[in-house]
Scaffold this motif. Sequence first.
Motif, PDB file in Angstrom:
ATOM      1  N   ALA A  55      -0.707   2.712   6.894  1.00 23.77           N
ATOM      2  CA  ALA A  55      -0.794   2.999   8.230  1.00 23.77           C
ATOM      3  C   ALA A  55      -1.497   3.760   8.166  1.00 23.77           C
ATOM      4  CB  ALA A  55      -0.556   3.109   9.253  1.00 23.77           C
ATOM      5  N   LEU A  56      -1.545   5.703   7.409  1.00 19.97           N
ATOM      6  CA  LEU A  56      -1.969   6.609   7.041  1.00 19.97           C
ATOM      7  C   LEU A  56      -3.369   6.275   6.612  1.00 19.97           C
ATOM      8  CD1 LEU A  56       0.941   9.309   6.798  1.00 19.97           C
ATOM      9  CD2 LEU A  56      -1.244   9.330   9.018  1.00 19.97           C
ATOM     10  N   ARG A  57      -2.828   5.931   5.007  1.00 16.59           N
ATOM     11  CA  ARG A  57      -3.660   4.945   4.744  1.00 16.59           C
ATOM     12  C   ARG A  57      -5.431   4.266   5.510  1.00 16.59           C
ATOM     13  NH1 ARG A  57      -2.174   2.977  -1.254  1.00 16.59           N
ATOM     14  NH2 ARG A  57      -4.118   3.532  -1.585  1.00 16.59           N
ATOM     15  N   SER A  58      -4.935   3.837   6.262  1.00 17.38           N
ATOM     16  CA  SER A  58      -6.268   2.698   6.459  1.00 17.38           C
ATOM     17  C   SER A  58      -6.477   3.670   7.533  1.00 17.38           C
ATOM     18  CB  SER A  58      -5.068   1.616   7.409  1.00 17.38           C
ATOM     19  OG  SER A  58      -4.303   0.629   6.603  1.00 17.38           O
ATOM     20  N   VAL A  59      -6.054   3.942   8.315  1.00 12.80           N
ATOM     21  CA  VAL A  59      -6.540   5.196   9.174  1.00 12.80           C
ATOM     22  C   VAL A  59      -7.896   6.050   8.568  1.00 12.80           C
ATOM     23  CG1 VAL A  59      -6.342   7.289  10.637  1.00 12.80           C
ATOM     24  CG2 VAL A  59      -4.976   5.333  11.769  1.00 12.80           C
ATOM     25  N   GLU A  60      -7.241   6.610   7.741  1.00 16.01           N
ATOM     26  CA  GLU A  60      -8.355   7.996   6.362  1.00 16.01           C
ATOM     27  C   GLU A  60      -9.283   6.883   5.901  1.00 16.01           C
ATOM     28  OE1 GLU A  60      -8.158  10.748   6.610  1.00 16.01           O
ATOM     29  OE2 GLU A  60      -7.106  10.981   7.711  1.00 16.01           O
ATOM     30  N   HIS A  61      -9.148   5.156   5.829  1.00 18.65           N
ATOM     31  CA  HIS A  61      -9.946   4.663   5.096  1.00 18.65           C
ATOM     32  C   HIS A  61     -11.288   4.033   6.408  1.00 18.65           C
ATOM     33  CE1 HIS A  61     -11.443   1.687   3.007  1.00 18.65           C
ATOM     34  NE2 HIS A  61     -11.346   0.033   3.586  1.00 18.65           N
ATOM     35  N   ASN A  62     -10.608   3.799   7.927  1.00 18.10           N
ATOM     36  CA  ASN A  62     -11.928   3.229   8.397  1.00 18.10           C
ATOM     37  C   ASN A  62     -11.919   4.648   9.407  1.00 18.10           C
ATOM     38  OD1 ASN A  62     -11.175   0.619   9.121  1.00 18.10           O
ATOM     39  ND2 ASN A  62      -8.930   1.113   9.023  1.00 18.10           N
ATOM     40  N   GLY A  63     -12.011   5.381   8.807  1.00 20.83           N
ATOM     41  CA  GLY A  63     -12.847   7.055   9.479  1.00 20.83           C
ATOM     42  C   GLY A  63     -11.850   7.452   9.873  1.00 20.83           C
ATOM     43  N   GLY A  64     -10.308   7.851  10.812  1.00 20.76           N
ATOM     44  CA  GLY A  64     -10.092   8.471  11.660  1.00 20.76           C
ATOM     45  C   GLY A  64      -9.384   7.351  12.464  1.00 20.76           C
ATOM     46  N   LEU A  65      -8.871   8.465  13.033  1.00 22.25           N
ATOM     47  CA  LEU A  65      -7.861   7.806  14.507  1.00 22.25           C
ATOM     48  C   LEU A  65      -8.300   6.532  15.560  1.00 22.25           C
ATOM     49  CD1 LEU A  65      -4.911   7.520  15.620  1.00 22.25           C
ATOM     50  CD2 LEU A  65      -5.050   9.630  17.148  1.00 22.25           C
ATOM     51  N   ASP A  66      -9.681   7.534  15.636  1.00 18.19           N
ATOM     52  CA  ASP A  66     -10.768   6.504  16.810  1.00 18.19           C
ATOM     53  C   ASP A  66     -11.025   5.141  16.246  1.00 18.19           C
ATOM     54  OD1 ASP A  66     -10.126   8.783  17.876  1.00 18.19           O
ATOM     55  OD2 ASP A  66     -12.551   9.597  18.227  1.00 18.19           O
ATOM     56  N   ASN A  67     -11.489   5.433  15.247  1.00 15.14           N
ATOM     57  CA  ASN A  67     -12.218   3.926  14.836  1.00 15.14           C
ATOM     58  C   ASN A  67     -10.839   3.217  14.680  1.00 15.14           C
ATOM     59  OD1 ASN A  67     -15.058   4.899  15.185  1.00 15.14           O
ATOM     60  ND2 ASN A  67     -15.055   5.789  12.224  1.00 15.14           N
ATOM     61  N   TRP A  68      -9.645   3.492  13.868  1.00 16.08           N
ATOM     62  CA  TRP A  68      -9.341   3.114  13.677  1.00 16.08           C
ATOM     63  C   TRP A  68      -8.666   2.200  15.054  1.00 16.08           C
ATOM     64  CZ3 TRP A  68      -5.933  -0.040   9.981  1.00 16.08           C
ATOM     65  CH2 TRP A  68      -5.004  -0.639  10.617  1.00 16.08           C
ATOM     66  N   LEU A  69      -8.058   2.617  15.884  1.00 15.52           N
ATOM     67  CA  LEU A  69      -7.686   1.941  17.440  1.00 15.52           C
ATOM     68  C   LEU A  69      -8.647   1.307  17.504  1.00 15.52           C
ATOM     69  CD1 LEU A  69      -6.282   4.848  19.489  1.00 15.52           C
ATOM     70  CD2 LEU A  69      -4.751   3.093  17.754  1.00 15.52           C
ATOM     71  N   MET A  70     -10.104   1.470  17.966  1.00 12.83           N
ATOM     72  CA  MET A  70     -11.207   0.291  18.247  1.00 12.83           C
ATOM     73  C   MET A  70     -11.326  -0.725  17.970  1.00 12.83           C
ATOM     74  SD  MET A  70     -11.649   2.543  20.908  1.00 12.83           S
ATOM     75  CE  MET A  70     -13.007   1.984  22.622  1.00 12.83           C
ATOM     76  N   LYS A  71     -10.516  -0.568  16.426  1.00 13.31           N
ATOM     77  CA  LYS A  71     -11.391  -2.010  15.193  1.00 13.31           C
ATOM     78  C   LYS A  71      -9.594  -2.929  15.392  1.00 13.31           C
ATOM     79  CE  LYS A  71     -13.717  -0.393  12.155  1.00 13.31           C
ATOM     80  NZ  LYS A  71     -14.583  -0.271  10.530  1.00 13.31           N
ATOM     81  N   THR A  72      -8.648  -2.075  15.993  1.00 13.42           N
ATOM     82  CA  THR A  72      -7.338  -3.016  15.692  1.00 13.42           C
ATOM     83  C   THR A  72      -7.397  -3.166  17.448  1.00 13.42           C
ATOM     84  OG1 THR A  72      -6.516  -1.129  14.619  1.00 13.42           O
ATOM     85  CG2 THR A  72      -4.532  -2.318  15.572  1.00 13.42           C
ATOM     86  N   PRO A  73      -6.144  -4.899  17.229  1.00 21.84           N
ATOM     87  CA  PRO A  73      -6.290  -5.266  18.160  1.00 21.84           C
ATOM     88  C   PRO A  73      -4.494  -5.070  19.157  1.00 21.84           C
ATOM     89  CG  PRO A  73      -5.956  -7.324  15.935  1.00 21.84           C
ATOM     90  CD  PRO A  73      -6.238  -5.577  16.208  1.00 21.84           C
ATOM     91  N   ASP A  74      -5.162  -4.660  20.793  1.00 20.24           N
ATOM     92  CA  ASP A  74      -3.957  -4.512  21.204  1.00 20.24           C
ATOM     93  C   ASP A  74      -2.402  -4.647  20.896  1.00 20.24           C
ATOM     94  OD1 ASP A  74      -6.224  -3.266  22.477  1.00 20.24           O
ATOM     95  OD2 ASP A  74      -5.904  -4.023  24.284  1.00 20.24           O
ATOM     96  N   ALA A  75      -1.999  -6.477  20.623  1.00 18.26           N
ATOM     97  CA  ALA A  75      -1.129  -6.774  20.487  1.00 18.26           C
ATOM     98  C   ALA A  75      -0.257  -5.959  19.295  1.00 18.26           C
ATOM     99  CB  ALA A  75      -1.570  -8.298  19.928  1.00 18.26           C
ATOM    100  N   LYS A  76      -0.965  -5.177  17.870  1.00 15.75           N
ATOM    101  CA  LYS A  76      -1.116  -4.756  17.436  1.00 15.75           C
ATOM    102  C   LYS A  76       0.637  -3.733  17.656  1.00 15.75           C
ATOM    103  CE  LYS A  76      -2.175  -6.662  12.470  1.00 15.75           C
ATOM    104  NZ  LYS A  76      -2.431  -6.282  11.834  1.00 15.75           N
ATOM    105  N   LEU A  77      -0.439  -2.922  18.281  1.00 14.85           N
ATOM    106  CA  LEU A  77      -0.422  -1.046  19.104  1.00 14.85           C
ATOM    107  C   LEU A  77       1.183  -0.987  19.293  1.00 14.85           C
ATOM    108  CD1 LEU A  77      -3.801  -0.542  19.722  1.00 14.85           C
ATOM    109  CD2 LEU A  77      -2.928   0.107  17.343  1.00 14.85           C
ATOM    110  N   SER A  78       1.655   0.279  19.929  1.00 13.55           N
ATOM    111  CA  SER A  78       2.693   0.262  20.852  1.00 13.55           C
ATOM    112  C   SER A  78       2.373   1.321  22.127  1.00 13.55           C
ATOM    113  CB  SER A  78       3.380   1.295  19.690  1.00 13.55           C
ATOM    114  OG  SER A  78       2.890   2.906  20.033  1.00 13.55           O
ATOM    115  N   PRO A  79       3.087   1.321  23.001  1.00 10.65           N
ATOM    116  CA  PRO A  79       2.726   0.849  24.457  1.00 10.65           C
ATOM    117  C   PRO A  79       1.714   2.740  24.278  1.00 10.65           C
ATOM    118  CG  PRO A  79       4.533   0.528  24.695  1.00 10.65           C
ATOM    119  CD  PRO A  79       4.207   0.903  22.841  1.00 10.65           C
ATOM    120  N   ARG A  80       2.389   4.129  23.870  1.00  6.42           N
ATOM    121  CA  ARG A  80       1.365   5.247  23.218  1.00  6.42           C
ATOM    122  C   ARG A  80       0.612   5.142  22.727  1.00  6.42           C
ATOM    123  NH1 ARG A  80       4.981   8.301  19.509  1.00  6.42           N
ATOM    124  NH2 ARG A  80       3.706   9.945  20.359  1.00  6.42           N
TER     125      ARG A  80
END
Length: 98
Positions: A55-80
């Motif tokens: 996941a760390l590598r994927s976050v870096e590849h997508n340009g940071g935490l903000d871009n990663w969260l916006m691209k990822t579907p809500d179903a995959k993410l934790s409540p935090r």
Amino acid sequence: MSRICELTGKTRQVGNNVSHANNRTKRVFLPNLQNVTLLSEKLDRSFKFRVTTHALRSVEHNGGLDNWLMKTPDAKLSPRALKVKRELKKSEGAEQAA
């Protein structure tokens, strides 16, 4: 504490140890979880997550935490992580209104 990545949802896998005599016994493959602090550029804050190295590598590849969260579907993410994503959407809405 459960062994689940907060960003990708990756969890433990179950398989077999296979001996030379081809005897099979159950075993568990655990994800490589790390406690990390990721910085949100839009919110200008840091957040602590328990994530896999993949996941760390994927976050870096997508340009940071903000871009990663916006691209990822809500179903995959934790409540935090969902809470952080909602804050990002709220700040984007405030920027567009201004």
